[in-house]
Design a protein around this motif. Structure first.
Motif, PDB file in Angstrom:
ATOM      1  N   THR A   1       0.850  -1.188   0.000  1.00  0.00           N
ATOM      2  CA  THR A   1       0.000   0.000   0.000  1.00  0.00           C
ATOM      3  C   THR A   1       0.887   1.240   0.000  1.00  0.00           C
ATOM      4  OG1 THR A   1      -1.691  -1.224   1.218  1.00  0.00           O
ATOM      5  CG2 THR A   1      -1.891   1.164   1.225  1.00  0.00           C
ATOM      6  N   GLU A   2       1.956   1.213   0.799  1.00  0.00           N
ATOM      7  CA  GLU A   2       2.853   2.370   0.864  1.00  0.00           C
ATOM      8  C   GLU A   2       3.654   2.540  -0.426  1.00  0.00           C
ATOM      9  OE1 GLU A   2       5.018   2.017   4.533  1.00  0.00           O
ATOM     10  OE2 GLU A   2       3.207   2.513   5.692  1.00  0.00           O
ATOM     11  N   LEU A   3       4.159   1.410  -0.962  1.00  0.00           N
ATOM     12  CA  LEU A   3       4.890   1.476  -2.230  1.00  0.00           C
ATOM     13  C   LEU A   3       4.055   2.152  -3.309  1.00  0.00           C
ATOM     14  CD1 LEU A   3       6.642  -1.982  -2.802  1.00  0.00           C
ATOM     15  CD2 LEU A   3       7.686   0.259  -3.099  1.00  0.00           C
ATOM     16  N   ARG A   4       2.752   1.987  -3.195  1.00  0.00           N
ATOM     17  CA  ARG A   4       1.859   2.541  -4.203  1.00  0.00           C
ATOM     18  C   ARG A   4       1.245   3.862  -3.761  1.00  0.00           C
ATOM     19  NH1 ARG A   4       0.387  -0.630  -8.411  1.00  0.00           N
ATOM     20  NH2 ARG A   4       1.542  -2.568  -8.580  1.00  0.00           N
ATOM     21  N   GLY A   5       1.818   4.442  -2.725  1.00  0.00           N
ATOM     22  CA  GLY A   5       1.490   5.829  -2.383  1.00  0.00           C
ATOM     23  C   GLY A   5       0.298   6.060  -1.479  1.00  0.00           C
ATOM     24  N   ALA A   6      -0.158   5.051  -0.761  1.00  0.00           N
ATOM     25  CA  ALA A   6      -1.259   5.254   0.189  1.00  0.00           C
ATOM     26  C   ALA A   6      -0.845   4.717   1.565  1.00  0.00           C
ATOM     27  CB  ALA A   6      -2.523   4.561  -0.310  1.00  0.00           C
ATOM     28  N   GLN A   7      -1.725   4.886   2.573  1.00  0.00           N
ATOM     29  CA  GLN A   7      -1.413   4.390   3.914  1.00  0.00           C
ATOM     30  C   GLN A   7      -2.401   3.316   4.341  1.00  0.00           C
ATOM     31  OE1 GLN A   7      -2.040   8.128   4.110  1.00  0.00           O
ATOM     32  NE2 GLN A   7      -0.085   8.083   3.003  1.00  0.00           N
ATOM     33  N   ALA A   8      -1.871   2.258   4.952  1.00  0.00           N
ATOM     34  CA  ALA A   8      -2.715   1.169   5.448  1.00  0.00           C
ATOM     35  C   ALA A   8      -2.910   1.317   6.950  1.00  0.00           C
ATOM     36  CB  ALA A   8      -2.060  -0.175   5.145  1.00  0.00           C
ATOM     37  N   ARG A   9      -4.118   1.066   7.421  1.00  0.00           N
ATOM     38  CA  ARG A   9      -4.414   1.032   8.852  1.00  0.00           C
ATOM     39  C   ARG A   9      -5.071  -0.310   9.174  1.00  0.00           C
ATOM     40  NH1 ARG A   9      -1.995   4.928   8.791  1.00  0.00           N
ATOM     41  NH2 ARG A   9      -2.526   7.117   9.089  1.00  0.00           N
ATOM     42  N   PHE A  10      -4.722  -0.859  10.334  1.00  0.00           N
ATOM     43  CA  PHE A  10      -5.357  -2.100  10.790  1.00  0.00           C
ATOM     44  C   PHE A  10      -6.027  -1.824  12.120  1.00  0.00           C
ATOM     45  CE2 PHE A  10      -1.750  -3.152   8.149  1.00  0.00           C
ATOM     46  CZ  PHE A  10      -2.312  -4.026   7.228  1.00  0.00           C
ATOM     47  N   LEU A  11      -7.142  -2.493  12.379  1.00  0.00           N
ATOM     48  CA  LEU A  11      -7.886  -2.264  13.609  1.00  0.00           C
ATOM     49  C   LEU A  11      -7.844  -3.501  14.481  1.00  0.00           C
ATOM     50  CD1 LEU A  11     -11.073  -0.563  12.141  1.00  0.00           C
ATOM     51  CD2 LEU A  11      -9.308   0.524  13.550  1.00  0.00           C
ATOM     52  N   GLU A  12      -7.576  -3.303  15.778  1.00  0.00           N
ATOM     53  CA  GLU A  12      -7.667  -4.416  16.702  1.00  0.00           C
ATOM     54  C   GLU A  12      -9.120  -4.892  16.735  1.00  0.00           C
ATOM     55  OE1 GLU A  12      -6.299  -3.488  20.644  1.00  0.00           O
ATOM     56  OE2 GLU A  12      -6.796  -5.514  21.293  1.00  0.00           O
ATOM     57  N   ASN A  13      -9.346  -6.171  16.685  1.00  0.00           N
ATOM     58  CA  ASN A  13     -10.695  -6.756  16.598  1.00  0.00           C
ATOM     59  C   ASN A  13     -11.409  -6.390  15.298  1.00  0.00           C
ATOM     60  OD1 ASN A  13     -10.650  -8.072  19.135  1.00  0.00           O
ATOM     61  ND2 ASN A  13     -11.115  -6.148  20.161  1.00  0.00           N
ATOM     62  N   GLY A  14     -10.646  -5.972  14.286  1.00  0.00           N
ATOM     63  CA  GLY A  14     -11.237  -5.563  13.008  1.00  0.00           C
ATOM     64  C   GLY A  14     -12.081  -6.636  12.349  1.00  0.00           C
ATOM     65  N   GLU A  15     -11.822  -7.907  12.699  1.00  0.00           N
ATOM     66  CA  GLU A  15     -12.632  -8.984  12.116  1.00  0.00           C
ATOM     67  C   GLU A  15     -14.063  -8.967  12.655  1.00  0.00           C
ATOM     68  OE1 GLU A  15     -10.020  -9.256  14.102  1.00  0.00           O
ATOM     69  OE2 GLU A  15     -10.203 -10.923  15.518  1.00  0.00           O
ATOM     70  N   TYR A  16     -14.294  -8.206  13.735  1.00  0.00           N
ATOM     71  CA  TYR A  16     -15.633  -8.167  14.325  1.00  0.00           C
ATOM     72  C   TYR A  16     -16.452  -6.948  13.909  1.00  0.00           C
ATOM     73  CZ  TYR A  16     -14.257 -12.120  17.160  1.00  0.00           C
ATOM     74  OH  TYR A  16     -13.841 -13.371  17.555  1.00  0.00           O
ATOM     75  N   CYS A  17     -16.001  -6.186  12.904  1.00  0.00           N
ATOM     76  CA  CYS A  17     -16.718  -4.960  12.503  1.00  0.00           C
ATOM     77  C   CYS A  17     -18.181  -5.229  12.174  1.00  0.00           C
ATOM     78  CB  CYS A  17     -16.033  -4.297  11.309  1.00  0.00           C
ATOM     79  SG  CYS A  17     -14.529  -3.446  11.788  1.00  0.00           S
ATOM     80  N   GLY A  18     -18.442  -6.287  11.412  1.00  0.00           N
ATOM     81  CA  GLY A  18     -19.829  -6.595  11.047  1.00  0.00           C
ATOM     82  C   GLY A  18     -20.672  -6.922  12.271  1.00  0.00           C
ATOM     83  N   ALA A  19     -20.109  -7.713  13.174  1.00  0.00           N
ATOM     84  CA  ALA A  19     -20.829  -8.103  14.389  1.00  0.00           C
ATOM     85  C   ALA A  19     -21.069  -6.882  15.278  1.00  0.00           C
ATOM     86  CB  ALA A  19     -20.037  -9.170  15.145  1.00  0.00           C
ATOM     87  N   ILE A  20     -20.063  -6.017  15.385  1.00  0.00           N
ATOM     88  CA  ILE A  20     -20.201  -4.802  16.197  1.00  0.00           C
ATOM     89  C   ILE A  20     -21.277  -3.890  15.606  1.00  0.00           C
ATOM     90  CG2 ILE A  20     -19.025  -2.666  16.902  1.00  0.00           C
ATOM     91  CD1 ILE A  20     -16.403  -4.379  16.993  1.00  0.00           C
ATOM     92  N   GLY A  21     -21.244  -3.716  14.281  1.00  0.00           N
ATOM     93  CA  GLY A  21     -22.245  -2.868  13.621  1.00  0.00           C
ATOM     94  C   GLY A  21     -23.655  -3.405  13.833  1.00  0.00           C
ATOM     95  N   ALA A  22     -23.811  -4.724  13.765  1.00  0.00           N
ATOM     96  CA  ALA A  22     -25.127  -5.335  13.992  1.00  0.00           C
ATOM     97  C   ALA A  22     -25.564  -5.056  15.430  1.00  0.00           C
ATOM     98  CB  ALA A  22     -25.056  -6.838  13.733  1.00  0.00           C
ATOM     99  N   LEU A  23     -24.643  -5.211  16.366  1.00  0.00           N
ATOM    100  CA  LEU A  23     -24.962  -4.953  17.783  1.00  0.00           C
ATOM    101  C   LEU A  23     -25.370  -3.492  17.994  1.00  0.00           C
ATOM    102  CD1 LEU A  23     -22.782  -6.225  20.734  1.00  0.00           C
ATOM    103  CD2 LEU A  23     -23.669  -3.904  20.728  1.00  0.00           C
ATOM    104  N   LEU A  24     -24.615  -2.563  17.368  1.00  0.00           N
ATOM    105  CA  LEU A  24     -24.888  -1.135  17.574  1.00  0.00           C
ATOM    106  C   LEU A  24     -26.234  -0.708  16.996  1.00  0.00           C
ATOM    107  CD1 LEU A  24     -21.358   0.359  16.774  1.00  0.00           C
ATOM    108  CD2 LEU A  24     -22.425   0.098  19.033  1.00  0.00           C
ATOM    109  N   SER A  25     -26.740  -1.492  16.036  1.00  0.00           N
ATOM    110  CA  SER A  25     -28.013  -1.094  15.415  1.00  0.00           C
ATOM    111  C   SER A  25     -29.209  -1.414  16.321  1.00  0.00           C
ATOM    112  CB  SER A  25     -28.179  -1.816  14.071  1.00  0.00           C
ATOM    113  OG  SER A  25     -28.526  -3.171  14.297  1.00  0.00           O
ATOM    114  N   LEU A  26     -28.947  -2.167  17.392  1.00  0.00           N
ATOM    115  CA  LEU A  26     -30.035  -2.492  18.326  1.00  0.00           C
ATOM    116  C   LEU A  26     -30.359  -1.269  19.174  1.00  0.00           C
ATOM    117  CD1 LEU A  26     -28.726  -6.007  19.410  1.00  0.00           C
ATOM    118  CD2 LEU A  26     -30.871  -5.569  18.196  1.00  0.00           C
TER     119      LEU A  26
END
Ligand code: ADP
Ligand code: MG
Length: 269
Positions: free
Chosen positions: A243-268
């Motif tokens: 990503t950097e070689l190609r001129g952009a920045q990468a970010r990773f999130l702790e527990n990022g694999e749970y984004c869908g589950a978290i979003g579903a929970l927050l919609s309640l």
């Protein structure tokens, strides 16, 4: 009251459980869908929202009908939530979900839009790894890949230019798996080397596709999520570097694999 968000994907069922102020995370392989359902049924007084391709199937095993949310809405809201919790203030960015397959989204203040994707993803890591080495266990694949060397398998730009000045960075891969034709018959490749090159192929494809999509949206920050990064520092490194070689920045999130589950929970409510 317990709140439960579920993201039932093609490979893994991700679950976020919020009770009072604490959130716990849990995952099951899709092959254990019924066990996941009985674990969820064991929580009494739970408010449940579900998303993902296997949502309807999993819901059919639940004692009470859950709320449902569109997957991309759920993952977008989960990404925003985790970014805020990690004091990252991006409001407009691209995020790439490297799940079984890969999908790329543009998040702006007003909403979100799917901007692309590729069938090269975590499922490709599993499938090609099995084909090349016979190994099917994710953790074994990832830990062996970390010990491998890619240089006899992958062809770099610098290999082709052989000391001459290349027009693009010599460290870029010219051809994934493209160096194999110059391998001598007696030379042996280790399973570690093959697995490292599989991760390289997937990471570079995912990063390149994401950077191009981000460029179309005028963005240069890409947030990478999905279970393919679990315990997989090699994939993170490949994605970050490319990503950097190609001129952009990468970010990773702790527990990022749970984004869908978290979003579903927050919609309640
Ligand atoms: P989906 O939502 O399509 O199920 P995920 O985001 O859960 O996708 O990512 C699935 C990928 O995560 C797999 O293809 C594999 O590369 C990786 N993975 C991480 N942990 C595991 C695991 N325990 N078992 C199988 N695959 C795993
Ligand atoms: Mg998914």
């Amino acid at each position: 009251m317990i709140k439960v968000g579920i993201d039932a994907g093609g490979t893994l069922i991700k679950i976020a459980v919020m009770e009072k102020e604490t959130t716990d995370y849990r995952k099951f392989p899709v092959s254990e869908l019924k066990q996941a359902a009985s674990w969820i049924n064991g929580m009494k007084n739970a408010q449940i929202c579900i998303t993902g391709g296997k949502a309807a199937l999993l819901a059919s095993y639940l004692d009470t009908a859950p709320a449902e949310i569109v997957e991309f809405e759920a993952s977008s809201s989960g990404v925003r939530y985790l970014l805020a919790r990690n004091a990252m203030s991006q409001t407009e960015f691209v995020f790439t979900n490297v799940g079984t397959g890969t999908s790329i989204h543009h998040l702006e203040n007003g909403g979100h839009r799917r901007v692309g994707g590729t069938g090269v993803g975590g499922g490709t890591i599993m499938g090609l790894s099995r084909l090349l080495t016979g190994i099917t266990d994710y953790e074994t694949i990832v830990s062996m890949a970390a010990k491998g060397m890619r240089d006899r398998i992958d062809l770099k730009v610098s290999h082709i230019y052989e000391g001459a000045e290349p027009p693009i960075p010599g460290d870029l891969t010219a051809s994934n798996f493209g160096n194999l034709m110059s391998l001598h018959a007696e030379e042996q490749l280790s399973r570690e080397d093959l697995l490292a090159s599989v991760i390289g192929l997937v990471g570079e494809t995912v990063a390149t596709t994401s950077v191009l999509a981000a460029g179309q949206c005028g963005m240069s920050t890409i947030v990478f999520i999905g279970s393919s990064f679990i315990g997989n520092d090699l994939l993170k490194q490949v994605v970050e570097r490319y990503t950097e070689l190609r001129g952009a920045q990468a970010r990773f999130l702790e527990n990022g694999e749970y984004c869908g589950a978290i979003g579903a929970l927050l919609s309640l409510a």
